[in-house]
Scaffold this active site. Structure first.
Site, PDB file in Angstrom:
ATOM      1  N   HIS A   1      28.268  48.173  42.540  1.00 48.76           N
ATOM      2  CA  HIS A   1      28.718  47.591  43.928  1.00 48.76           C
ATOM      3  C   HIS A   1      27.474  46.712  44.361  1.00 48.76           C
ATOM      4  CE1 HIS A   1      31.627  50.892  44.132  1.00 48.76           C
ATOM      5  NE2 HIS A   1      32.811  49.901  44.108  1.00 48.76           N
TER       6      HIS A   1
ATOM      7  N   LYS B   1      44.797  58.082  49.150  1.00 47.31           N
ATOM      8  CA  LYS B   1      44.193  58.197  47.872  1.00 47.31           C
ATOM      9  C   LYS B   1      43.403  59.489  47.566  1.00 47.31           C
ATOM     10  CE  LYS B   1      43.617  53.477  45.800  1.00 47.31           C
ATOM     11  NZ  LYS B   1      42.644  52.494  45.553  1.00 47.31           N
TER      12      LYS B   1
ATOM     13  N   ARG C   1      35.032  43.432  35.985  1.00 44.19           N
ATOM     14  CA  ARG C   1      34.508  44.338  34.894  1.00 44.19           C
ATOM     15  C   ARG C   1      35.079  43.880  33.702  1.00 44.19           C
ATOM     16  NH1 ARG C   1      34.750  49.452  38.114  1.00 44.19           N
ATOM     17  NH2 ARG C   1      36.407  48.446  38.723  1.00 44.19           N
TER      18      ARG C   1
ATOM     19  N   SER D   1      33.190  54.364  40.179  1.00 40.08           N
ATOM     20  CA  SER D   1      33.144  55.383  41.264  1.00 40.08           C
ATOM     21  C   SER D   1      33.805  56.477  40.395  1.00 40.08           C
ATOM     22  CB  SER D   1      33.555  55.115  42.437  1.00 40.08           C
ATOM     23  OG  SER D   1      33.124  54.092  43.412  1.00 40.08           O
TER      24      SER D   1
HETATM   25  P1  ADP Z   1      39.042  49.671  44.717  1.00 41.41           P
HETATM   26  O1  ADP Z   1      39.784  50.915  45.008  1.00 41.41           O
HETATM   27  O2  ADP Z   1      39.369  48.632  45.839  1.00 41.41           O
HETATM   28  O3  ADP Z   1      39.251  49.129  43.455  1.00 41.41           O
HETATM   29  P2  ADP Z   1      36.209  50.133  44.291  1.00 41.41           P
HETATM   30  O4  ADP Z   1      35.085  50.739  45.237  1.00 41.41           O
HETATM   31  O5  ADP Z   1      36.536  50.964  42.964  1.00 41.41           O
HETATM   32  O6  ADP Z   1      37.520  49.887  45.036  1.00 41.41           O
HETATM   33  O7  ADP Z   1      35.876  48.701  43.788  1.00 41.41           O
HETATM   34  C1  ADP Z   1      35.900  47.827  44.807  1.00 41.41           C
HETATM   35  C2  ADP Z   1      35.326  46.446  44.238  1.00 41.41           C
HETATM   36  O8  ADP Z   1      34.092  46.407  43.361  1.00 41.41           O
HETATM   37  C3  ADP Z   1      36.252  46.067  43.137  1.00 41.41           C
HETATM   38  O9  ADP Z   1      36.470  44.672  43.236  1.00 41.41           O
HETATM   39  C4  ADP Z   1      35.764  46.393  41.923  1.00 41.41           C
HETATM   40  O10 ADP Z   1      36.104  45.533  40.857  1.00 41.41           O
HETATM   41  C5  ADP Z   1      34.409  46.096  42.042  1.00 41.41           C
HETATM   42  N1  ADP Z   1      33.441  47.176  41.442  1.00 41.41           N
HETATM   43  C6  ADP Z   1      33.289  48.209  41.457  1.00 41.41           C
HETATM   44  N2  ADP Z   1      32.566  48.831  40.301  1.00 41.41           N
HETATM   45  C7  ADP Z   1      31.866  47.556  39.885  1.00 41.41           C
HETATM   46  C8  ADP Z   1      31.029  47.527  38.932  1.00 41.41           C
HETATM   47  N3  ADP Z   1      30.184  48.518  38.249  1.00 41.41           N
HETATM   48  N4  ADP Z   1      30.723  46.274  38.933  1.00 41.41           N
HETATM   49  C9  ADP Z   1      31.141  45.227  39.495  1.00 41.41           C
HETATM   50  N5  ADP Z   1      32.079  45.411  40.191  1.00 41.41           N
HETATM   51  C10 ADP Z   1      32.476  46.714  40.646  1.00 41.41           C
END
Ligand code: ADP
Length: 162
Positions: free
Chosen positions: A18, A42, A91, A129
């Site tokens: 992130h 969730k 990703r 995450s």
């Molecule tokens: P959501 O539940 O909306 O997917 P996340 O916190 O998992 O929430 O992800 C938020 C955003 O950050 C999404 O667009 C996801 O693709 C991106 N994201 C999560 N992890 C990574 C990573 N390792 N590298 C790049 N983008 C990421």
């Protein structure tokens, strides 16, 4: 004119992936609003307040970054913030289907909104995450995946009683 982007997500918790995306976004946008989704249904490991606090701590000293939250429709939140760009991360190919569906839905709801995708540094390509939480529960070293502060928070939450 200052250009802003909204980066929505669960951030449960924020990872180095992130943060990599936020840093990339700052090279394009003047203002990056990291918006924590209020997705209590969730059952996140960290509640909204915790996720916001942790995000604020790890983005401290990054000019142009704001941490906020939203509930309800993302496009309504964008209108409120007067921003018309959404940032998402791409990703593996597995992200694509869901994101494609989201774009098309948001476009129906708000044709003025565009979504931009950024790709993280390849080290973070498979980082999520949920993986970090699984590793935390197993007592793994997380320094390659999350900032030290977040590792501490995860340890406190998932520390297994031996
Ligand atoms: P959501 O539940 O909306 O997917 P996340 O916190 O998992 O929430 O992800 C938020 C955003 O950050 C999404 O667009 C996801 O693709 C991106 N994201 C999560 N992890 C990574 C990573 N390792 N590298 C790049 N983008 C990421």
């Amino acid at each position: 004119m200052k250009k802003g982007v909204v980066y929505p997500g669960s951030f449960d918790p924020v990872t180095l992936g992130h943060l990599d995306l936020i840093k990339r976004a700052l090279t394009i946008f003047d203002r990056v609003i990291v918006a924590v989704a209020d997705n209590s249904e969730k059952k996140p490991a960290f509640n909204r307040k915790e996720r916001i606090r942790i995000l604020k701590e790890v983005t401290e000293g990054m000019p142009g970054v704001e941490v906020d939250y939203f509930s309800g429709l993302l496009v309504d939140y964008l209108r409120k913030k007067k921003v018309n760009v959404i940032l998402r991360g791409l990703r593996a190919v597995s992200d694509f289907d869901y994101e494609f569906q989201m774009i098309l839905t948001n476009r129906r709801l708000a044709p003025e909104v565009e979504t931009v995708f950024l790709m993280p540094q390849e080290d973070y390509f498979f980082l999520s995450s949920s993986m970090v939480k699984e590793l935390a529960a197993l007592g793994a070293n997380l320094s390659a995946f999350v900032p030290a502060r977040v590792e501490k928070e995860l340890k406190a939450k998932f520390c297994r009683k031996k």
